[in-house]
Design a protein around this motif. Structure first.
Motif, PDB file in Angstrom:
ATOM      1  N   ARG A 118       0.833  -1.213   0.000  1.00  0.00           N
ATOM      2  CA  ARG A 118       0.000   0.000   0.000  1.00  0.00           C
ATOM      3  C   ARG A 118       0.864   1.258   0.000  1.00  0.00           C
ATOM      4  O   ARG A 118       0.572   2.228  -0.689  1.00  0.00           O
ATOM      5  N   ASN A 173      -8.471   2.776  -0.713  1.00  0.00           N
ATOM      6  CA  ASN A 173      -7.774   1.658  -1.361  1.00  0.00           C
ATOM      7  C   ASN A 173      -6.308   1.551  -0.936  1.00  0.00           C
ATOM      8  O   ASN A 173      -5.675   0.512  -1.144  1.00  0.00           O
ATOM      9  N   TYR A 174      -5.781   2.619  -0.372  1.00  0.00           N
ATOM     10  CA  TYR A 174      -4.385   2.616   0.056  1.00  0.00           C
ATOM     11  C   TYR A 174      -4.244   2.283   1.546  1.00  0.00           C
ATOM     12  O   TYR A 174      -3.133   2.388   2.085  1.00  0.00           O
TER      13      TYR A 174
END
Length: 350
Positions: free
Chosen positions: A181, A280-281
């Motif tokens: 990530r 999403n990270y």
């Protein structure tokens, strides 16, 4: 024979006078069980917020026994007609703060703790119930009922001398997830990390406070938030040196904020706020590792993730302290009648 002497201060001006706050802080500084949530600055932020909203009467408890002092800031809360006008005695900071153990100036035995509570109960009058939230197991009054318990996950930092050594201690899946990530975010944006402990010297974070709190409200739309409470908490917490904000940015976009308390040897993660556009990270993961790195740089002993058993906390530590919400009910006919009326109203509302 109970040798505790109890003084109850019922004047707001005296409680928050410089003289009383100095004496109060002396107990916190000496105490082996002190927690940040009874720091005068945080208590004052809570009181200033809720006094216009609720009928609160101060019951600031000073206790002394030989060379032991104890501080226990309480209020009598006169509730409205929706709650049958019940009178509750609760700690200052009730429901907004995580811990509310009374603060003892030195190590005390369980017998001394219980004798303090016995003497305190003999002084507390005119209530329908007493509720203490966020009490650790060693400080639960014997004659109180345990309503429920909650874990407070904690990360033990002993044995780690750098963020790299801590990351290596993680499970293979956690370690790979974090590295992936972080690499993904850094490949797409210029990532910056900052820590704010003084709003007057950090205009960027100061200007983003409203946006930050708006995101938090949108994430938890049904949670009650007293007007301007967090703004006041940030102001007073930073002025007293116990509150800091961690910020991660991707380019000009803010990825996450973390309101935290810095007290003695612990970093307490009070309010995480994530930008939904960057979920999403895993901004929560990136933020936590940023906090761990700073805590190690400060040579702190632990990161306290405070109350709540969210799954993301379990991923980082197997350790947790348990806290308890406990109550003592007045058995008078009047108090029992109010309780029945209040419960009946709640049932009819469903």
């Amino acid at each position: 024979m109970n040798n505790w002497n109890i003084e109850i201060i019922k004047d707001w001006n005296i409680i928050f006078s410089e003289k009383n706050k100095k004496k109060w802080m002396e107990v916190l500084d000496k105490s082996p069980n002190a927690h940040v949530f009874f720091h005068p600055a945080l208590v004052e932020a809570w009181v200033e917020t809720y006094r216009p909203l609720r009928k609160l009467e101060p019951l600031f408890i000073w206790g002394t026994h030989d060379d032991i002092q104890v501080v226990f800031p309480l209020v009598r809360w006169k509730r409205n007609w929706k709650n049958a006008f019940q009178k509750m005695i609760v700690p200052m900071g009730y429901s907004d703060f995580d811990y509310h153990d009374p603060i003892f100036s030195k190590e005390v035995s369980s017998e001394e703790i219980q004798s303090f509570y016995v003497k305190l109960l003999s002084y507390l009058k005119d209530f329908d119930s007493i509720v203490f939230d966020g009490i650790h197991s060693g400080f639960i009054p014997d004659n109180f009922q345990v309503l429920f318990e909650e874990p407070c996950p904690r990360i033990d930092l002993s044995g780690f001398d750098s963020i790299d050594s801590y990351i290596q201690s993680l499970s293979k899946n956690n370690r790979k997830s974090y590295q992936r990530r972080k690499s993904n975010l850094e490949s797409e944006y210029e990532v910056s990390y900052s820590i704010c402990d003084n709003l007057s010297k950090d205009n960027e974070i100061k200007e983003n406070i409203s946006s930050m709190l708006k995101l938090h409200s949108e994430r938890w739309p049904n949670a009650y938030k007293a007007p301007k409470f967090h703004q006041l908490l940030i102001k007073k917490g930073m002025e007293s040196g116990v509150l800091i904000i961690y910020q991660i940015k991707a380019g000009e976009n803010i990825v996450s904020w973390q309101l935290s308390f810095l007290f003695k040897n612990s970093l307490m993660l009070y309010m995480p706020i994530m930008n939904p556009e960057f979920l999403n990270y895993s901004p929560g993961t990136l933020s936590l590792l940023f906090c761990v790195e700073d805590a190690l740089n400060r040579e702190l002993k632990e990161i306290d993730q405070l109350r709540g058993e969210e799954s993301y906390k379990k991923n980082w530590t197997p350790d947790a302290n348990m806290i308890y919400n406990v109550s003592f009910e007045n058995k008078s006919l009047s108090s029992l009648s109010k309780k029945i009326l209040s419960n009946l109203r709640k049932i009819l509302q469903k």
